[in-house]
Each structure stands twice: as structure tokens, then as C-alpha cells.
Write an enzyme that holds these catalytic residues in place. Structure first.
Site, PDB file in Angstrom:
ATOM      1  CD  GLU A  56       8.961  16.685  13.454  1.00 58.16           C
ATOM      2  OE1 GLU A  56       8.478  16.604  14.383  1.00 58.16           O
ATOM      3  OE2 GLU A  56       8.417  17.042  12.303  1.00 58.16           O
ATOM      4  CG  HIS A  72      17.058   8.980 -17.708  1.00 59.55           C
ATOM      5  ND1 HIS A  72      16.448   9.704 -18.345  1.00 59.55           N
ATOM      6  CD2 HIS A  72      16.461   8.538 -16.696  1.00 59.55           C
ATOM      7  CE1 HIS A  72      15.001   9.764 -17.709  1.00 59.55           C
ATOM      8  NE2 HIS A  72      15.192   9.148 -16.576  1.00 59.55           N
ATOM      9  CE  LYS A  91       1.558   0.884 -12.396  1.00 59.66           C
ATOM     10  NZ  LYS A  91       1.678  -0.479 -12.979  1.00 59.66           N
ATOM     11  CG  ASP A  92       5.007   8.002 -12.523  1.00 65.30           C
ATOM     12  OD1 ASP A  92       4.980   6.982 -11.684  1.00 65.30           O
ATOM     13  OD2 ASP A  92       5.962   8.368 -12.990  1.00 65.30           O
ATOM     14  CB  SER A 129      13.856   1.784 -14.308  1.00 68.18           C
ATOM     15  OG  SER A 129      13.836   3.137 -14.581  1.00 68.18           O
TER      16      SER A 129
END
Lengths: 425, 259
Positions: free
Chosen positions: A289, A217, A245-246, A221
Site C-alpha cells: 500500500e 497534557h 478551529k478543529d 502543546s
């Protein structure tokens, strides 16, 4: 208004009273409400939020599971089976937690892929990226210790193989391994401390995630074009645009998650982990894994133990230097014709490593892993530094809004169109 | 994004093609192909055939349980394959379990109750080995989840006993099984005669029938939550699909004034 209070524009008098003294509401509004965000994110930018949700799901299910789990070599396996059979919805909690680890890694791998493709690690986001690598390494440690807890065959032998890696350290290696184990083999003290650390580390991760978001922040971005927003016409408020959108990404994520948990809960696990741990019987193939396989392949590609451990560590450490290894001023691979090919090869190469890591340590898999390991390091240490010098990038668009409108096939921007979305916030 | 994804795919396919010959030459280890057995609980909507699972419990009780424990199960769990409380109490009471100490400080035997775990055939692993030529019969509670191939593998193993092919010598006390890794297994063919288990429901006890039934029972024992899990999964997928449609519509509406 009494002196020393925060200026709050919250209307509700009670919330306002709180916000004046502890401005959390202002903060959320600033950081997640009006926060100016590039208008051109694609769906790859969902994965940061998805990683947050994965972490929350893992902590929530993990805390509840820990109320029923017994961290003792004599009880652990049976306590897990008791969770599966006799605890109300215990099977659901455990399958969410076990598959949640895989979902977390899928999400984080895509998040990292997006970072590397769009050059988000470059200045001014170097530290943001490095904090992200720290989170990734902490996740690997947490996941490894979590896999030990059911105390099945793979738990035990995976723990034995991985902790033994420290014995490669010259002189003090064996002492370190004894110290890690709390004894002379993987045993009850090991299981106890792994449980303790497995409980602790997610909260450490949460702390580092807050650092990650704080750093994000400050710089804001990156975006698919890799150019900085030049003004309000290039950004939109985070809410409601990216919250909406998320939320699409979140539902798709939950859908994939649900398919795994409800219809194939053991697909990503190993059958051997339903056999109780037995120090006297070694499984034919000890396989970690899936999310560790690329690094396991790098480890085994080097014939020398110390060399293998160093290379495996190096595969992660090299990421810390990436912002300086790649000094090309162009961030997004969209505008780097050769870089793009090199990176897509790197992506395919990563899958080759993952595949080779799951195969037995014999030819031709070792040779394939060696070639793939070479390319993994060459991409960071040779190709990116050279490309920064010699690659001729395509012309960057003038601004985000210009590129977005061209992309959408629209004409020149109508005067009011950019201001309007801001009013909504 | 599409051209990018296409090129990723292309690169992956190219890598796979390059590696294909290498993979083929690496198949030195024998690959055993398991026959695909049809089970009632297969597929995303399959459920356990209760009658088959109950017959399977009979097979376990009369054959397997002489050597194999199922220590994660209690008799009360049998409600999951459709047995009534009275039936479960009757089954449990056939077994004597140790309890105590009583008021005199002595351990004593009593008939099992629904809340007791399945009685174990041997007191401990050493006793089990001593009675089985040194081999330890594994616990069957989660056996179906603990083997590559799952239910198909267990069924294949139970029906895969035959005479060793010429040139293969089987070690003393071992048996030849075409589906067991390495082919030499300490367990002798457990289901060896037709009608070995006389089913109370009159079903003909062929070896294949007994194997299918006991594997159905063992699959239920390993995943007793399977039916509830899938039913919940179907509801979750429907719910999330609708929610996804709504989320998409909301997003479209919100973004409409942007482009």
C-alpha cells in the site's frame, strides 16, 4: 458533603453526584475545556484530533465489518464480495474502512511532519514523541494485517514478502517465519491469526493514544514558534477556541474522505487484490500500500537482505533517538535557516522514496532509492547533530502574544484583551 | 505558511525534473496505450445505461458464459439492470442447477430460481482447464475492478484481436491481441462476427456494440452499488460544504475578540 468525595463544581445535582464519585466531568472540563493552549496554533495542529477521529472511524466500521467477514482462506474473498453486494450498506462500510486506512496514514504523516518541522520532539516532549512513534509502528502492523484479510493476490503475496523478511534474521530466522505463519507457507493459520491481531491491535493503539494524550497534557502543546507560553496572555482555553478551529479541519477531512469513498474508492488500492489469492501465480509486481512505499524503497535499496531489513527497521528506530540527535535549543524550523532547507529537502526526499518504492526493483530506481535512503539517514544522523553545533538560529520572539500581535499588524495589547477570552471558558 | 508551502512545491518540482531523464530511460517495458471508450457510467455523475447493460447480459449469457463463471452474482441481482421479477424468474428457469440431497439422499437437478447463483459453466477449475487447452477462464464477477485500465481495458481486449505483426510467432493454441500484456492470449476472439448476438431490442450487433454492451454489464456486475454510491456522494459533498461554511463562520465569530 460526605467525606472522601471529589470537590465538584458541576451544577446539575445528578451529574454532580456522579462527578463527586467519578470525576470524569471535571476531568473533561480540565483537559478539554479550560486546558490552557498556546494561542498561535496554525491548522497543522488539527491533525492530532483528526488522527483520533480516524481511529474512531476505523474501529467503528471494523467492528461491524467483522460481523460479516469470514477469516478462512476458502471463504474470505467471497465474504468480502458478499459484504459489497448483499449486506445493507456493506459497500459503504467497507469502502470507508479501506480508504479510512489511507486517510489515517495521510493524517498521521502530516502530524509527524508538523512535529518534525516545529521541533515538537524536543525536551520536555521526548517521551510524548516516542509514544507517538510507537503508535505509528502499531498502525503499520495493523494496516499490514488488515490488507491481508480480503485474501486477494496482493494480500497473499504482500503477506508472503513481508513475513519472509524475518527469515533474514541469522540462525533462527526460518524458525521465526514458520512460527509466524503457523505452518510452512502463508495459509489459513496465518489468515486466522492476522484477523485476530488486526482486531486486537486497534484497541492497543487506543490505549497507547491515551498515554500519548496524558503525556501531552503534562507538558502542554508545542506551537509554531517553538517557545513555551510565559503566562496567561500567551494561552487561550482549548474550548471554544480550538474546538471551533478543529471542527473546520474535521469537515475538510470528511470532505476529502467523502470524495475518496464515494467517487474513487479503489484509486488507492491495487486491481490485483480483486483477484482471489493464488499461491501458484505470482503477480508481476508486488507493491505494498502507498503508505509503506518509502520504507519498502529503503528495504530494496540495500542489496543484502538482512541489511535491507535492518535499514528499514532502522528508519523507524532512528526516530526514537531524534530528541537527542537534534540538540539545537531552537525548536521551530522557522528560526533555523539551514535546518529549514535541510528538512524541506528531507520532505521532498520522502516523496522520492515513496515514488521509488512503487517502481520495479531495477535500475535506475534502485540507485535513486539508494541516494534517497542515504539522505534519509544523513538528515537524522549527520545533518541535525552538525547543525546543532554550527547553525546560527534567528532571534526568537520574546513571547507568543508579542509575536502574534506583531504578526497581525496590531499595536500594543489593550489591557483587557487577554483576560476576556478566559472569561468565556 | 505560504512561503513554506511554495518552497516544498519548488523542492518537489526540482526533484521531479532531476529524475525525469532517469524515468524516460527506464521505460524498457512496453507501455500499451488503451483507447478511451465512451461509457454511460463514466465521470462522477455517470449511470449505467440499462438497455446497454441488458444487452450486455445477453452477450454474457450467449457468448462469455460458455467458459466464464460469475459466481458472485445471483439471478435476483439482475433487478439492478432493470429486469422485472418475472423476467428474472424466466431467465433463471432456463438453467438447470443441482440441488439436494432429497429425502432419498440423492442429488437432483431442478430449474434455477432467482435466489440461485449464476450457473457455472464447469464443475471445477480442473474441468475448465481440461476444456480450454489448459487455460483457466477467470471468473468475471469483479473483472472490471481486477484489471489495470478497468472498463477501457476489457473493451480494448475484446476488440483488440488481429493478425500478429510480421516477425511475431504466436504459440500453438494462443491468439494475438494488441492490448493483452505480452500479446499472446489463450482466449480466441470471443466477439468475431457482426450480428453474432441477435439483440432482442433490435440494436445492430456490431463487434464494437457487443463489446461496449458486455463491458457495461460487467462494470455493473463489478460495482452494482455505483449509482447509489455517487448519488450519496453528491449529497455528502453538498452537506459537508454547507457544514464547512457554518464551522468557518462559528470559528470566525469565536475568535473575533482574540485579534
Amino acid at each position: 458533603m460526605p467525606e472522601g468525595l471529589h470537590e465538584s463544581d458541576v451544577k446539575n445535582p445528578v451529574l454532580r453526584w456522579v462527578d463527586q464519585r467519578l470525576p470524569v466531568i471535571s476531568m473533561v472540563q480540565r483537559e478539554y475545556g479550560t486546558f490552557p493552549t498556546p494561542r498561535n496554533f496554525n491548522y497543522f495542529w488539527n491533525f492530532g484530533a483528526l488522527a483520533m477521529i480516524s481511529l474512531a472511524i476505523m474501529i467503528a466500521t471494523g467492528v461491524v465489518l467483522s460481523m460479516q467477514y469470514a477469516a478462512n482462506t476458502g471463504l474470505a474473498f467471497d465474504s468480502v464480495e458478499r459484504i459489497m453486494r448483499d449486506v445493507n450498506y456493506g459497500w459503504l462500510l467497507r469502502y470507508i474502512h479501506a480508504n479510512g486506512a489511507s486517510m489515517f496514514f495521510i493524517v498521521v504523516y502530516i502530524h509527524i511532519w508538523r512535529n518534525l518541522f516545529y521541533g515538537s520532539y524536543k525536551t520536555p516532549r521526548e517521551l510524548l514523541f516516542m509514544i507517538g512513534v510507537v503508535i505509528f509502528i502499531l498502525m503499520m502492523a495493523t494496516a499490514f494485517m488488515g490488507y491481508v484479510l480480503p485474501w486477494g493476490q496482493m494480500s497473499f503475496w504482500g503477506a508472503t514478502v513481508i513475513t519472509n523478511l524475518f527469515s533474514a534474521i541469522p540462525v533462527v530466522g526460518n524458525s521465526i517465519v514458520t512460527w509466524l505463519w503457523g505452518g510452512f507457507s502463508v495459509d489459513n493459520p496465518t489468515l486466522n491469526r492476522f484477523f485476530s491481531l488486526h482486531f486486537l491491535l486497534p484497541f492497543v493503539i487506543t490505549g497507547v493514544v491515551f498515554l500519548h494524550i496524558t503525556a501531552l497534557h503534562i507538558t502542554g502543546s508545542n506551537n509554531p514558534l517553538g517557545i513555551e507560553p510565559k503566562g496567561p496572555q500567551d494561552t487561550i482555553p482549548f474550548h471554544p477556541y480550538y474546538t471551533s478551529k478543529d471542527s473546520i479541519g474535521i469537515v475538510v477531512y470528511l470532505l476529502v474522505f467523502a470524495l475518496l469513498v464515494f467517487f474513487a474508492p479503489n484509486m488507492l488500492g491495487h486491481p490485483d487484490n480483486y483477484i482471489p489469492a493464488n499461491p501458484l501465480v505470482t503477480p508481476a509486481h508486488i507493491v505494498p500500500e502507498w503508505y509503506f512505499l518509502p520504507f519498502y524503497a529503503i528495504l530494496r535499496a540495500v542489496p543484502n537482505k538482512l541489511g535491507g531489513v535492518a535499514m528499514m527497521g532502522g528508519a523507524l528506530v532512528v526516530l526514537f533517538f531524534l530528541p537527542w540527535l537534534d540538540s539545537s535549543p531552537v525548536r521551530s524550523m522557522r528560526f533555523r535557516p539551514i535546518g529549514k532547507i535541510a528538512f524541506l529537502l528531507f520532505t521532498a526526499n520522502f516523496f522520492v522514496l515513496m515514488w521509488a518504492g512503487g517502481k520495479p526493483a531495477e535500475q535506475p530506481y534502485i540507485l535513486i532509492a539508494q541516494i534517497a535512503t542515504t539522505y534519509y539517514f544523513a538528515y537524522f544522523l549527520v545533518i541535525l547533530p552538525l547543525l546543532a553545533k554550527f547553525e546560527r538560529p534567528l532571534t526568537l520572539p520574546e513571547s507568543i502574544s508579542r509575536a502574534v500581535l506583531k504578526h497581525r499588524g496590531g499595536g500594543p495589547l489593550p489591557a483587557g484583551a487577554t483576560a476576556k477570552p478566559m472569561e468565556k471558558a | 505558511m505560504r512561503p513554506l508551502l511554495t518552497s516544498v512545491k519548488a523542492a518537489t518540482v526540482a526533484a521531479a525534473l532531476l529524475l525525469a531523464p532517469a524515468v524516460a530511460s527506464a521505460q524498457e517495458h512496453e507501455v500499451i496505450h488503451l483507447p478511451d471508450t465512451k461509457f454511460s457510467f463514466e465521470g462522477p455523475f455517470g449511470t449505467f445505461d440499462r438497455a446497454s447493460a441488458q444487452r450486455g447480459f445477453q452477450v454474457y449469457k450467449e457468448v462469455c458464459s460458455n467458459c466464464h463463471s460469475m459466481r458472485q452474482l445471483s439471478y435476483r441481482h439482475l433487478a439492478g439492470i432493470g429486469l422485472s421479477a418475472a423476467q428474472i424468474a424466466a431467465i433463471a428457469s432456463q438453467f438447470q442447477v443441482q440441488d439436494g440431497p432429497n429425502d432419498n439422499g440423492e442429488m437432483f437437478e431442478r430449474p434455477a430460481r432467482a435466489s440461485d447463483r449464476f450457473r457455472r459453466p464447469f464443475a471445477n477449475d480442473a474441468a475448465a482447464r481440461a476444456a480450454n487447452n489448459g487455460a483457466l477462464p477467470p471468473d468475471l464477477s469483479v473483472m472490471v475492478k481486477a484489471r489495470e485500465g478497468g472498463a477501457d481495458y476489457i473493451h480494448a481486449l475484446l476488440t483488440g484481436y488481429e493478425d500478429p505483426p510480421p516477425g511475431v510467432t504466436v504459440a500453438e493454441g494462443m491468439n494475438y491481441n494488441k492490448y493483452f500484456p505480452g500479446h499472446q492470449i489463450a482466449m480466441a476472439a470471443p466477439l468475431n462476427t457482426e450480428g453474432q448476438v441477435e439483440y432482442v431490442d433490435g440494436t445492430k450487433g456490431t463487434i464494437d456494440q457487443m463489446a461496449t454492451d458486455v463491458v457495461t454489464f460487467l462494470s455493473w456486475a463489478a460495482e452494482p452499488e455505483l449509482e447509489q454510491r455517487r448519488a450519496m456522494g453528491v449529497r455528502m459533498v453538498i452537506f459537508l460544504t454547507i457544514l464547512g461554511g457554518l464551522a468557518y463562520a462559528v470559528k470566525r465569530k469565536i475568535w473575533a475578540d482574540l485579534h
